[in-house]
Motif scaffolding. Sequence first.
Motif, PDB file in Angstrom:
ATOM      1  N   CYS A  26       0.825  -1.206   0.000  1.00  0.00           N
ATOM      2  CA  CYS A  26       0.000   0.000   0.000  1.00  0.00           C
ATOM      3  C   CYS A  26       0.865   1.265   0.000  1.00  0.00           C
ATOM      4  O   CYS A  26       2.042   1.216   0.349  1.00  0.00           O
ATOM      5  CB  CYS A  26      -0.931   0.004   1.217  1.00  0.00           C
ATOM      6  SG  CYS A  26      -2.390  -1.040   0.996  1.00  0.00           S
ATOM      7  N   PRO A  27       0.293   2.409  -0.388  1.00  0.00           N
ATOM      8  CA  PRO A  27       1.058   3.660  -0.402  1.00  0.00           C
ATOM      9  C   PRO A  27       1.290   4.190   1.007  1.00  0.00           C
ATOM     10  O   PRO A  27       0.842   3.582   1.989  1.00  0.00           O
ATOM     11  CB  PRO A  27       0.145   4.607  -1.189  1.00  0.00           C
ATOM     12  CG  PRO A  27      -1.235   4.094  -0.933  1.00  0.00           C
ATOM     13  CD  PRO A  27      -1.095   2.597  -0.861  1.00  0.00           C
ATOM     14  N   GLY A  28       1.970   5.323   1.102  1.00  0.00           N
ATOM     15  CA  GLY A  28       2.223   5.935   2.407  1.00  0.00           C
ATOM     16  C   GLY A  28       0.940   6.401   3.056  1.00  0.00           C
ATOM     17  O   GLY A  28      -0.022   6.780   2.386  1.00  0.00           O
ATOM     18  N   GLY A  29       0.924   6.368   4.380  1.00  0.00           N
ATOM     19  CA  GLY A  29      -0.262   6.776   5.132  1.00  0.00           C
ATOM     20  C   GLY A  29      -0.312   8.279   5.346  1.00  0.00           C
ATOM     21  O   GLY A  29       0.710   8.968   5.319  1.00  0.00           O
ATOM     22  N   THR A  30      -1.529   8.793   5.557  1.00  0.00           N
ATOM     23  CA  THR A  30      -1.702  10.233   5.761  1.00  0.00           C
ATOM     24  C   THR A  30      -1.035  10.711   7.053  1.00  0.00           C
ATOM     25  O   THR A  30      -0.616  11.867   7.148  1.00  0.00           O
ATOM     26  CB  THR A  30      -3.194  10.590   5.807  1.00  0.00           C
ATOM     27  OG1 THR A  30      -3.838   9.776   6.792  1.00  0.00           O
ATOM     28  CG2 THR A  30      -3.857  10.341   4.470  1.00  0.00           C
ATOM     29  N   ALA A  31      -0.923   9.834   8.043  1.00  0.00           N
ATOM     30  CA  ALA A  31      -0.307  10.231   9.316  1.00  0.00           C
ATOM     31  C   ALA A  31       1.175  10.532   9.156  1.00  0.00           C
ATOM     32  O   ALA A  31       1.767  11.226   9.991  1.00  0.00           O
ATOM     33  CB  ALA A  31      -0.501   9.122  10.355  1.00  0.00           C
ATOM     34  N   SER A  32       1.792  10.036   8.074  1.00  0.00           N
ATOM     35  CA  SER A  32       3.229  10.252   7.881  1.00  0.00           C
ATOM     36  C   SER A  32       3.568  11.736   7.743  1.00  0.00           C
ATOM     37  O   SER A  32       4.639  12.184   8.168  1.00  0.00           O
ATOM     38  CB  SER A  32       3.716   9.504   6.632  1.00  0.00           C
ATOM     39  OG  SER A  32       3.049   9.973   5.472  1.00  0.00           O
ATOM     40  N   ASN A  33       2.654  12.515   7.163  1.00  0.00           N
ATOM     41  CA  ASN A  33       2.895  13.951   7.019  1.00  0.00           C
ATOM     42  C   ASN A  33       2.957  14.643   8.371  1.00  0.00           C
ATOM     43  O   ASN A  33       3.802  15.512   8.602  1.00  0.00           O
ATOM     44  CB  ASN A  33       1.810  14.607   6.153  1.00  0.00           C
ATOM     45  CG  ASN A  33       1.649  13.958   4.796  1.00  0.00           C
ATOM     46  OD1 ASN A  33       0.559  13.863   4.270  1.00  0.00           O
ATOM     47  ND2 ASN A  33       2.740  13.464   4.218  1.00  0.00           N
ATOM     48  N   VAL A  34       2.065  14.244   9.270  1.00  0.00           N
ATOM     49  CA  VAL A  34       2.050  14.818  10.620  1.00  0.00           C
ATOM     50  C   VAL A  34       3.321  14.441  11.365  1.00  0.00           C
ATOM     51  O   VAL A  34       3.954  15.283  12.021  1.00  0.00           O
ATOM     52  CB  VAL A  34       0.807  14.338  11.403  1.00  0.00           C
ATOM     53  CG1 VAL A  34       0.807  14.908  12.820  1.00  0.00           C
ATOM     54  CG2 VAL A  34      -0.467  14.719  10.675  1.00  0.00           C
ATOM     55  N   ILE A  35       3.720  13.161  11.275  1.00  0.00           N
ATOM     56  CA  ILE A  35       4.916  12.699  11.979  1.00  0.00           C
ATOM     57  C   ILE A  35       6.169  13.377  11.415  1.00  0.00           C
ATOM     58  O   ILE A  35       7.077  13.759  12.172  1.00  0.00           O
ATOM     59  CB  ILE A  35       5.040  11.165  11.873  1.00  0.00           C
ATOM     60  CG1 ILE A  35       3.831  10.482  12.534  1.00  0.00           C
ATOM     61  CG2 ILE A  35       6.324  10.679  12.523  1.00  0.00           C
ATOM     62  CD1 ILE A  35       3.657  10.773  14.005  1.00  0.00           C
ATOM     63  N   THR A  36       6.221  13.562  10.091  1.00  0.00           N
ATOM     64  CA  THR A  36       7.360  14.259   9.479  1.00  0.00           C
ATOM     65  C   THR A  36       7.459  15.686   9.997  1.00  0.00           C
ATOM     66  O   THR A  36       8.555  16.194  10.282  1.00  0.00           O
ATOM     67  CB  THR A  36       7.224  14.271   7.943  1.00  0.00           C
ATOM     68  OG1 THR A  36       7.190  12.920   7.477  1.00  0.00           O
ATOM     69  CG2 THR A  36       8.396  14.993   7.288  1.00  0.00           C
ATOM     70  N   TYR A  37       6.316  16.338  10.120  1.00  0.00           N
ATOM     71  CA  TYR A  37       6.294  17.708  10.657  1.00  0.00           C
ATOM     72  C   TYR A  37       6.818  17.728  12.094  1.00  0.00           C
ATOM     73  O   TYR A  37       7.652  18.571  12.457  1.00  0.00           O
ATOM     74  CB  TYR A  37       4.869  18.256  10.602  1.00  0.00           C
ATOM     75  CG  TYR A  37       4.691  19.558  11.335  1.00  0.00           C
ATOM     76  CD1 TYR A  37       5.165  20.754  10.806  1.00  0.00           C
ATOM     77  CD2 TYR A  37       4.051  19.594  12.566  1.00  0.00           C
ATOM     78  CE1 TYR A  37       5.002  21.945  11.471  1.00  0.00           C
ATOM     79  CE2 TYR A  37       3.882  20.785  13.250  1.00  0.00           C
ATOM     80  CZ  TYR A  37       4.357  21.964  12.699  1.00  0.00           C
ATOM     81  OH  TYR A  37       4.192  23.142  13.382  1.00  0.00           O
ATOM     82  N   LEU A  38       6.350  16.783  12.913  1.00  0.00           N
ATOM     83  CA  LEU A  38       6.792  16.720  14.311  1.00  0.00           C
ATOM     84  C   LEU A  38       8.277  16.383  14.407  1.00  0.00           C
ATOM     85  O   LEU A  38       8.964  16.823  15.335  1.00  0.00           O
ATOM     86  CB  LEU A  38       5.969  15.678  15.083  1.00  0.00           C
ATOM     87  CG  LEU A  38       4.477  15.979  15.249  1.00  0.00           C
ATOM     88  CD1 LEU A  38       3.777  14.804  15.914  1.00  0.00           C
ATOM     89  CD2 LEU A  38       4.263  17.249  16.060  1.00  0.00           C
ATOM     90  N   ALA A  39       8.785  15.604  13.438  1.00  0.00           N
ATOM     91  CA  ALA A  39      10.187  15.188  13.455  1.00  0.00           C
ATOM     92  C   ALA A  39      11.118  16.226  12.831  1.00  0.00           C
ATOM     93  O   ALA A  39      12.316  15.992  12.719  1.00  0.00           O
ATOM     94  CB  ALA A  39      10.336  13.861  12.711  1.00  0.00           C
ATOM     95  N   LYS A  40      10.531  17.359  12.395  1.00  0.00           N
ATOM     96  CA  LYS A  40      11.306  18.425  11.744  1.00  0.00           C
ATOM     97  C   LYS A  40      11.984  17.906  10.472  1.00  0.00           C
ATOM     98  O   LYS A  40      13.150  18.220  10.191  1.00  0.00           O
ATOM     99  CB  LYS A  40      12.343  19.033  12.696  1.00  0.00           C
ATOM    100  CG  LYS A  40      11.729  19.639  13.960  1.00  0.00           C
ATOM    101  CD  LYS A  40      12.753  20.366  14.789  1.00  0.00           C
ATOM    102  CE  LYS A  40      12.184  20.843  16.110  1.00  0.00           C
ATOM    103  NZ  LYS A  40      10.966  21.641  16.001  1.00  0.00           N
ATOM    104  N   GLY A  41      11.232  17.084   9.723  1.00  0.00           N
ATOM    105  CA  GLY A  41      11.722  16.584   8.443  1.00  0.00           C
ATOM    106  C   GLY A  41      11.271  17.479   7.307  1.00  0.00           C
ATOM    107  O   GLY A  41      10.674  18.543   7.526  1.00  0.00           O
ATOM    108  N   ASP A  42      11.541  17.059   6.083  1.00  0.00           N
ATOM    109  CA  ASP A  42      11.172  17.825   4.893  1.00  0.00           C
ATOM    110  C   ASP A  42       9.694  17.566   4.603  1.00  0.00           C
ATOM    111  O   ASP A  42       9.328  16.589   3.945  1.00  0.00           O
ATOM    112  CB  ASP A  42      12.048  17.387   3.709  1.00  0.00           C
ATOM    113  CG  ASP A  42      11.888  18.284   2.493  1.00  0.00           C
ATOM    114  OD1 ASP A  42      10.795  18.861   2.321  1.00  0.00           O
ATOM    115  OD2 ASP A  42      12.854  18.412   1.715  1.00  0.00           O
ATOM    116  N   LEU A  43       8.829  18.476   5.101  1.00  0.00           N
ATOM    117  CA  LEU A  43       7.384  18.265   4.999  1.00  0.00           C
ATOM    118  C   LEU A  43       6.905  18.299   3.551  1.00  0.00           C
ATOM    119  O   LEU A  43       6.034  17.518   3.157  1.00  0.00           O
ATOM    120  CB  LEU A  43       6.646  19.325   5.822  1.00  0.00           C
ATOM    121  CG  LEU A  43       5.127  19.186   5.903  1.00  0.00           C
ATOM    122  CD1 LEU A  43       4.739  17.829   6.475  1.00  0.00           C
ATOM    123  CD2 LEU A  43       4.527  20.310   6.738  1.00  0.00           C
ATOM    124  N   ALA A  44       7.468  19.191   2.739  1.00  0.00           N
ATOM    125  CA  ALA A  44       7.064  19.273   1.325  1.00  0.00           C
ATOM    126  C   ALA A  44       7.345  17.954   0.607  1.00  0.00           C
ATOM    127  O   ALA A  44       6.519  17.466  -0.176  1.00  0.00           O
ATOM    128  CB  ALA A  44       7.807  20.412   0.642  1.00  0.00           C
TER     129      ALA A  44
END
Length: 368
Positions: free
Chosen positions: A164-182
């Motif tokens: 399956c593709p990436g989950g929608t929660a990954s965007n939130v976790i990336t933001y919290l982890a200070k990753g590249d949100l874009a």
Amino acid sequence: MYKPNFEMYIPNYAIKIFCKDTKIISNGKIILLEIRTNYLSDSPLCCTFVAKSVIGEGMKKLCHYISEYMGVLVLAVALLALVFPDVLQQVRPTVINYMLGVVMFGMGLTLNLQDFKIVFSRPKDVIIGCLAQFTIMPLLAWGLARLFALDEALALGVVLVGCCPGGTASNVITYLAKGDLALSVGMTGVSTLLAPFLTPLLTWALAGKSVNVDVVGMLLSILWVVILPIVVGLIVKWIWPKFTERATDYLPAFSSIAIAAIVAIIIAANASKLLAGGLIIVLVVMLHNICGLSLGYLIGRLLGLSETKKRAISIEVGMQNSGLASSLATLHFAAYPLATIPGAIFSVWHNISGAIVARLYTRNSANN
């Protein structure tokens, strides 16, 4: 001139009075309002009342807590469904398809055509991420299923999660982890658009020898349950932008509740079988997720990507749209009811592990 005076107990920060010639006197928690009359009539000016602001702020705060502690919510609901399965066993499992469609509609409301510009401005990063997404997780799923000698149904469920593709929660976790949100948003969007083609084909390639995989049926299901709601969400956002802007404050919480409900329905429907031999599948799901997070980061490191990109790819690879996996298992593999279990467990676990990983990444940033 008519001058009504009234007092209310409200927090000072919540005062939002939109009236002309209004006097506000604050004394601790007591707010005295003097609203003068309209210059053209003897009736008080019409204004947006403070109570509305207080309720709105309270709802936003509640929704923030629900989305922030989604992992705790999903875990608690899963445990309750396991202990008290009779409450939800009357609910037909096919309901989860509609729930997932609502979640995807919410995702469409939050997306913007600007989010897909990264595909054209930084195609290399997105291609790397999507290649990692659709190779690491499917192969890990297949390998773990064979290593632990899972039965057909559970092995199918694990493979479905991996494909399956990436989950929608990954965007939130990336933001919290200070990753590249874009990059994270771009990867989620592209992998979701590729899913109608790649998910059925990969499932057929990895599990087709042991079970009958309806590739065309799965493709149509993903178009119906995932792509169509996202497109409708984008259209609604385009037609009613102001409504959408107000709704986005509440969408993450709504999606969190919908995912928790999906997990609860699946766990309740298979509670007895899960209790009989569920430890192995829990271990497999945890290893699947942890290995995906680790290998995603490792690929970024081997390719010399920046720290923020490594974090985004790590989280995007490791966190799957496990709700879709459970939905496909319900629709196309009814003969294998246990195939829905890995997706439900993954939904619980990857929110917990995602929160832990985000904390580790941010702590590492602080130390550096």
